[in-house]
Design a protein around this motif. Structure first.
Motif, PDB file in Angstrom:
ATOM      1  N   TRP A 183       0.901   7.038   2.797  1.00  0.00           N
ATOM      2  CA  TRP A 183       0.540   6.149   1.694  1.00  0.00           C
ATOM      3  C   TRP A 183      -0.480   5.099   2.116  1.00  0.00           C
ATOM      4  O   TRP A 183      -1.380   4.746   1.338  1.00  0.00           O
ATOM      5  N   GLU A 184      -0.385   4.594   3.316  1.00  0.00           N
ATOM      6  CA  GLU A 184      -1.373   3.612   3.775  1.00  0.00           C
ATOM      7  C   GLU A 184      -2.758   4.236   3.873  1.00  0.00           C
ATOM      8  O   GLU A 184      -3.764   3.602   3.508  1.00  0.00           O
ATOM      9  N   GLU A 185      -2.818   5.459   4.354  1.00  0.00           N
ATOM     10  CA  GLU A 185      -4.108   6.139   4.441  1.00  0.00           C
ATOM     11  C   GLU A 185      -4.665   6.392   3.042  1.00  0.00           C
ATOM     12  O   GLU A 185      -5.864   6.222   2.798  1.00  0.00           O
ATOM     13  N   SER A 243      -2.818  -5.466  -8.268  1.00  0.00           N
ATOM     14  CA  SER A 243      -2.385  -4.793  -9.498  1.00  0.00           C
ATOM     15  C   SER A 243      -3.057  -3.433  -9.646  1.00  0.00           C
ATOM     16  O   SER A 243      -2.432  -2.460 -10.082  1.00  0.00           O
ATOM     17  N   VAL A 244      -4.338  -3.377  -9.291  1.00  0.00           N
ATOM     18  CA  VAL A 244      -5.069  -2.119  -9.400  1.00  0.00           C
ATOM     19  C   VAL A 244      -4.506  -1.085  -8.440  1.00  0.00           C
ATOM     20  O   VAL A 244      -4.278   0.084  -8.808  1.00  0.00           O
ATOM     21  N   LEU A 245      -4.251  -1.478  -7.204  1.00  0.00           N
ATOM     22  CA  LEU A 245      -3.729  -0.528  -6.229  1.00  0.00           C
ATOM     23  C   LEU A 245      -2.322  -0.074  -6.608  1.00  0.00           C
ATOM     24  O   LEU A 245      -1.995   1.115  -6.473  1.00  0.00           O
ATOM     25  N   ARG A 246      -1.490  -0.989  -7.096  1.00  0.00           N
ATOM     26  CA  ARG A 246      -0.147  -0.563  -7.515  1.00  0.00           C
ATOM     27  C   ARG A 246      -0.244   0.430  -8.659  1.00  0.00           C
ATOM     28  O   ARG A 246       0.493   1.425  -8.697  1.00  0.00           O
ATOM     29  N   GLY A 266       0.780  -1.227   0.000  1.00  0.00           N
ATOM     30  CA  GLY A 266       0.000   0.000   0.000  1.00  0.00           C
ATOM     31  C   GLY A 266       0.806   1.268   0.000  1.00  0.00           C
ATOM     32  O   GLY A 266       0.269   2.348   0.287  1.00  0.00           O
ATOM     33  N   THR A 267       2.099   1.185  -0.332  1.00  0.00           N
ATOM     34  CA  THR A 267       2.959   2.371  -0.310  1.00  0.00           C
ATOM     35  C   THR A 267       3.836   2.408  -1.552  1.00  0.00           C
ATOM     36  O   THR A 267       3.864   1.482  -2.355  1.00  0.00           O
TER      37      THR A 267
END
Length: 620
Positions: A216-218, A232-235, A70-71
């Motif tokens: 970045w986590e938030e 993949s979407v989050l990256r 998540g970062t």
């Protein structure tokens, strides 16, 4: 030195600029303070002349890397003959106590922080820092300071980079070195600071890491996509966020310039600018994931960059002004010797009329996401903006242009452009039906002209001899961009002619799962590699046609084409599988997001067992 493969690079950033970090820990690309500023590190484009910040370890044997979940914080683990160390790279971006309605949502510190931690055994090594200012056109003076830092100045200028470390620094010729010997549990840190008055704050590097991870986590936690391709979407979303410029709200197309689209070849261009088309794609992707504020920030950028409220919309913008004239840096040899190295972009003067459709798709998606209750600064001028954009469409509907691929030859009646002009008026009508921004007579005019445009390209764009809709009126050339118009509803995805076009593009432009943009002559001596986004467009067309049993496995195979961190450049060499073109490329990552969303909606649609037509505005 041997140029590293493009897929060897990871990206870190702070929503002002980015840096590329190779698998071996070398930072080979950095423009400071902004994405389109002159490069300070550019070993990426010239291994001899270009600057860098690398890590040299004794007896290196093995390397692994990952992003912290998540970062954008990169962790690279090195195994040597005597021990194991982890290198943590990030650009500090701290949370704000309160996020304002407009402007940056974090506090970038203008630094790069590199933390080495010995996990086992004992390890010896050193950091080396060699800045080469203004694309290596200017030298640097290295001045040791009383506080133990070293100030690297561009000759004759105040511009500089301050190097600070938790271990002693030494000046060795044209570089700064920081040597260390670590045992298990010990660490060392290196900080590069852009501002001369910034001492690097080495003592608080660990605290800065914690704050950056929290930011970045938030941000990642607000992603609304929960489908099967979430990683993949989050990256991809994180990549797009890194390509934003928080102070202005702009969104650049890619982090680099002049990485070649073909080897050999001369297709080397500068993508560090705000393309109306690419930025609009990205806005749609953000909206599809619930990141509405990022979409609003791009509208802020346009409000400031284009004071005409759509009357004089440009193809592309610089982050802080106009795109500079194209210039060739002939003192740089280019990646793997593939020249020229270009800065600026001559395409900024082209006519590409599809941008009106691209922007209205993004505007419609944003307005829909906020239930047609936009911020006052958007709502106050919505009628004027809509009027100017539709006037453009009506005025240029019969005009030839250079098209989405920015062909540097003559203009033509390009089918993709015509389809996007219909899309522009279609979205304008939808906006006007939701909010009173135009008279009924005006809306009816838009509806009537849209129908005329649609009838024209359906009839004139079809080539019966080829058995497909082709690149331009009267042309025999296939063009993958036609698939995009299907995604936006300009064609019925289930029609026989669209099915025939998809088959023709897959056969004539395809190479396995990969797709070329086109194969016709375009004025360049060498053909390019396959265009990654085009392959994802095929996924979307299959999904909209109800062929999800083909679309899903194809999508999974395409995702596997990314590097080990899930990053994509612009293109892929079909023979070698290597990445080609500028990296990371927003166009590709936007396509990943939108087609993951589209596939998820297709699956939900199928599960609901409804026979209603599938028209999902998931973008391209």
């Amino acid at each position: 030195m041997t140029d590293r493969p493009i897929e060897d690079y990871a990206v870190i950033g702070d929503t002002c600029t980015t840096a590329l970090v190779a698998r071996d820990g070398s930072i080979d690309w950095l423009c400071w303070p902004c994405h389109d500023s002159p490069a300070v590190f550019l070993r990426l484009l010239d291994g001899d002349r270009g600057g860098f910040c690398d890590l040299v370890l004794d007896s290196l044997r093995e390397t692994q890397r990952r992003y912290r979940p998540g970062t954008t914080i990169l962790e690279t683990t090195f195994v040597t003959a005597t021990g194991r160390v982890t290198l943590t790279d990030f650009m500090p971006l701290h949370p704000l106590a309160a996020v304002p309605d407009e402007g940056p949502d974090g506090d970038p510190r203008g630094r790069i922080v590199r933390l080495v931690s010995c996990e086992a055994g004992a390890v010896a090594g050193r950091f080396r820092v060699r800045p080469t200012f203004d694309y290596a056109r200017d030298g640097a003076s290295l001045e040791a300071q009383d506080d133990g830092t070293v100030l690297c100045r561009r000759l004759g200028e105040a511009e500089g980079v301050r190097v600070a470390a938790s271990v002693p620094l030494a000046v060795a010729g044209d570089r700064v070195e920081a040597a260390f010997r670590l045992r298990a549990g010990e660490g060392a840190s290196l900080v590069l600071a852009h501002r001369e008055d910034d001492d690097g704050d080495v003592e608080n590097a660990a605290a800065s890491l914690t704050a950056t991870e929290t930011y970045w986590e938030e941000w990642s936690g607000r992603c609304t996509y929960d489908g099967p391709h979430r990683d993949s979407v989050l990256r991809s979303a994180l990549v797009l966020k890194l390509l934003t410029h928080a102070p202005s709200g702009g969104i650049i197309a890619a982090a680099t310039t002049s990485l070649p689209e073909a080897v050999p070849g001369t297709r080397n261009f500068d993508y560090r600018y705000v393309w109306m088309r690419d930025a609009s794609f990205t806005v749609t992707a953000f909206v599809n994931l619930g990141y509405v504020r990022e979409a609003a920030e791009f509208l802020r950028f346009l409000r400031d960059a284009d004071g005409t409220r759509g009357r004089d919309l440009k193809l592309m913008y610089g982050i802080n002004g106009r795109v500079p004239a194209e210039e060739i840096l002939d003192h740089l040899r280019g990646w793997r010797g593939v020249s020229p190295v270009r800065i600026g972009n001559a395409a900024s003067g082209q006519h590409q009329y599809d941008i009106y459709g691209e922007f209205l798709v993004a505007l419609h998606a944003f307005l829909d996401a906020v239930d047609y209750d936009p911020p006052v600064k958007v709502n106050d001028h919505l009628a004027e903006v809509l009027g100017h954009l539709t006037d453009h469409v009506i005025r240029c509907r019969h005009e030839p242009d250079h098209g989405i691929w920015e062909l540097r030859g003559g203009t033509r009646q390009i089918l993709h452009t015509k389809g996007m002009l219909w899309v522009a008026l279609d979205r304008a009508v939808q906006i006007a039906e939701a909010v009173p921004v135009a008279s009924p007579e005006r809306v009816e005019e838009w509806r009537r002209i849209a129908a005329e445009i649609r009838a024209e390209y359906h009839e004139t764009g079809w080539n019966s001899q080829v058995g497909a809709y082709t690149q331009a009126y009267g042309s025999d050339d296939l063009d993958a961009a036609v698939l995009r118009t299907v995604l936006f509803g300009a064609f019925d995805p289930r029609s026989p002619r669209v099915a025939a076009t998809l088959a023709a593009v897959s056969a004539g432009l395809g190479d396995g799962d990969l797709i070329y943009r086109y194969r016709n002559a375009d004025g360049f001596a060498h053909p390019e590699a396959t265009f990654s986004a085009c392959a994802f467009w095929r996924v979307g067309c299959l999904a909209l046609a109800g062929r999800t049993h083909e679309a899903e496995p194809l999508f999974a195979r395409l995702l596997a084409r990314g590097n080990d961190l899930g990053l994509f450049a612009e293109e892929i060499d079909a023979r070698s599988g290597e990445q080609r073109g500028n990296v990371p490329q927003g166009f590709t990552h936007m396509a990943i997001i939108n087609h993951a969303v589209r596939l998820d909606r297709a699956a939900r649609h199928a599960q609901a067992r409804t026979d209603e037509p599938c028209r999902w505005a998931a973008g391209a």
